[in-house]
Design an enzyme around this catalytic site. Structure first.
Site, mmCIF file in Angstrom:
data_model
loop_
_atom_site.group_PDB
_atom_site.id
_atom_site.type_symbol
_atom_site.label_atom_id
_atom_site.label_comp_id
_atom_site.label_asym_id
_atom_site.label_seq_id
_atom_site.Cartn_x
_atom_site.Cartn_y
_atom_site.Cartn_z
ATOM 1 N N PRO A 1 -12.290 34.117 64.503
ATOM 2 C CA PRO A 1 -11.807 33.490 63.256
ATOM 3 C C PRO A 1 -10.408 33.982 62.926
ATOM 4 O O PRO A 1 -10.168 35.171 62.822
ATOM 5 C CB PRO A 1 -12.807 33.982 62.197
ATOM 6 C CG PRO A 1 -13.960 34.560 62.936
ATOM 7 C CD PRO A 1 -13.441 34.967 64.286
ATOM 8 N N GLU A 2 -9.480 33.048 62.806
ATOM 9 C CA GLU A 2 -8.105 33.377 62.434
ATOM 10 C C GLU A 2 -7.953 33.147 60.935
ATOM 11 O O GLU A 2 -8.876 32.672 60.280
ATOM 12 C CB GLU A 2 -7.139 32.488 63.225
ATOM 13 C CG GLU A 2 -7.178 32.699 64.729
ATOM 14 C CD GLU A 2 -6.535 34.015 65.150
ATOM 15 O OE1 GLU A 2 -5.923 34.687 64.298
ATOM 16 O OE2 GLU A 2 -6.655 34.380 66.323
#
Ligand SMILES: [Zn+2]
Length: 286
Positions: free
Chosen positions: A2-3
């Protein structure tokens, strides 16, 4: 992984679901994620009321009130593979599976289930008034989407650094939460070689880079937002934005808008910087 855009999407999913609700029960199905859960976490969280759902870099910050010692913040990082599922009133929480490590029940019949197969995620508690000095947060640079992140600020933070610009903008101390793919894409759009020395990026180029970082992150958040509408789950691990990248994973292809002869130049080039792949055009990026 997850960015920042995915974490922001999770935050936007969580906020309306849990704002103002009281935590009624916390189920910890193990003692740790990347680190042990904070001492007495279950006991400390139960009974508290959610007063804010914020984000700093890739950390979710759930503000809670009702503790005798003052307002607290649940610091929550999704690690490499973390996902948060939201169950609303009337939706039955399924029997926990192997990687469902945490369940948080709230008033109004809402439940959050945190799944993290690789367990690189993290939960910690901090006193709200001291959140900025928390060891995980205190050295993080400006938010990329914040108004105070400008070309001038970036240039100042880069100083005379001799590191390559791609690595510099992925450094959390320079700017928060610009991940590998976004760094690669923004450098392409700004026409800057990923190998250029950070300290030698001009103000004009720094302005362009900041603008492109903001554009790409906003686009990704928007894409995440529209995904969220179609799915009931708030999934931190989705790769939904991957399909719309200009450069990423396109080695050998012509870069968009480039008139170079791919047969001669080899097209988009792949290099490895700091152990991560970078895709760029040696012709369009200087
Ligand atoms: Zn090109």
């Amino acid at each position: 992984m997850p960015e920042l855009p995915e974490v922001e999407t999770v935050r936007r999913g969580l906020e309306p679901a849990i704002m103002g609700a009281k935590i009624t029960r916390v189920l910890l199905r193990r003692k740790n994620l990347r680190k042990p859960f904070p001492k007495a976490m279950k006991k400390r969280l139960e009974g508290l009321k959610v007063i804010s759902v914020a984000r700093r870099a890739k950390y979710l910050l759930v503000g809670l009130t009702g503790d005798v010692a003052g307002d607290v913040v649940l610091i929550w990082h999704l690690g490499m593979s973390g996902q948060v599922r939201i169950y609303k009133k009337g939706e039955k929480v399924p029997r926990p599976e192997k990687h469902d490590h945490v369940q948080i029940d709230l008033s109004g019949g809402v439940s959050l289930v945190y799944t993290d197969p690789r367990r690189f995620g993290l939960m910690d508690l901090s006193v709200l008034s001291e959140i900025e000095n928390h060891p995980l947060l205190k050295d993080i640079g400006p938010e990329p989407l914040g108004r105070d992140f400008t070309g001038r600020v970036l240039k100042e933070r880069l100083g005379a650094r001799k590191t390559e610009i791609k690595l510099a903008i992925m450094d959390q101390k320079v700017v928060a939460g610009v991940g590998n793919i976004y760094a690669s894409e923004a450098l392409f759009k700004a026409g800057i070689s990923p190998r250029r020395q950070a300290g030698k990026v001009s103000l004009e180029k720094a302005n362009a880079l900041v603008r492109e970082i903001k554009v790409i992150l906003k686009r990704a958040i928007k894409a995440g937002g529209s995904t969220l509408k179609d799915h009931r789950t708030t999934d931190g691990g989705l790769g939904y934005f991957q399909h719309s990248f200009a450069m990423y994973d396109k080695e050998g292809e012509p870069c968009p808008g480039c008139d170079c002869n791919v047969g001669r130049t080899g097209g988009i080039k792949r290099i490895v910087q700091g152990g991560r792949a970078t895709f760029y055009c040696p012709r369009a990026q200087r």
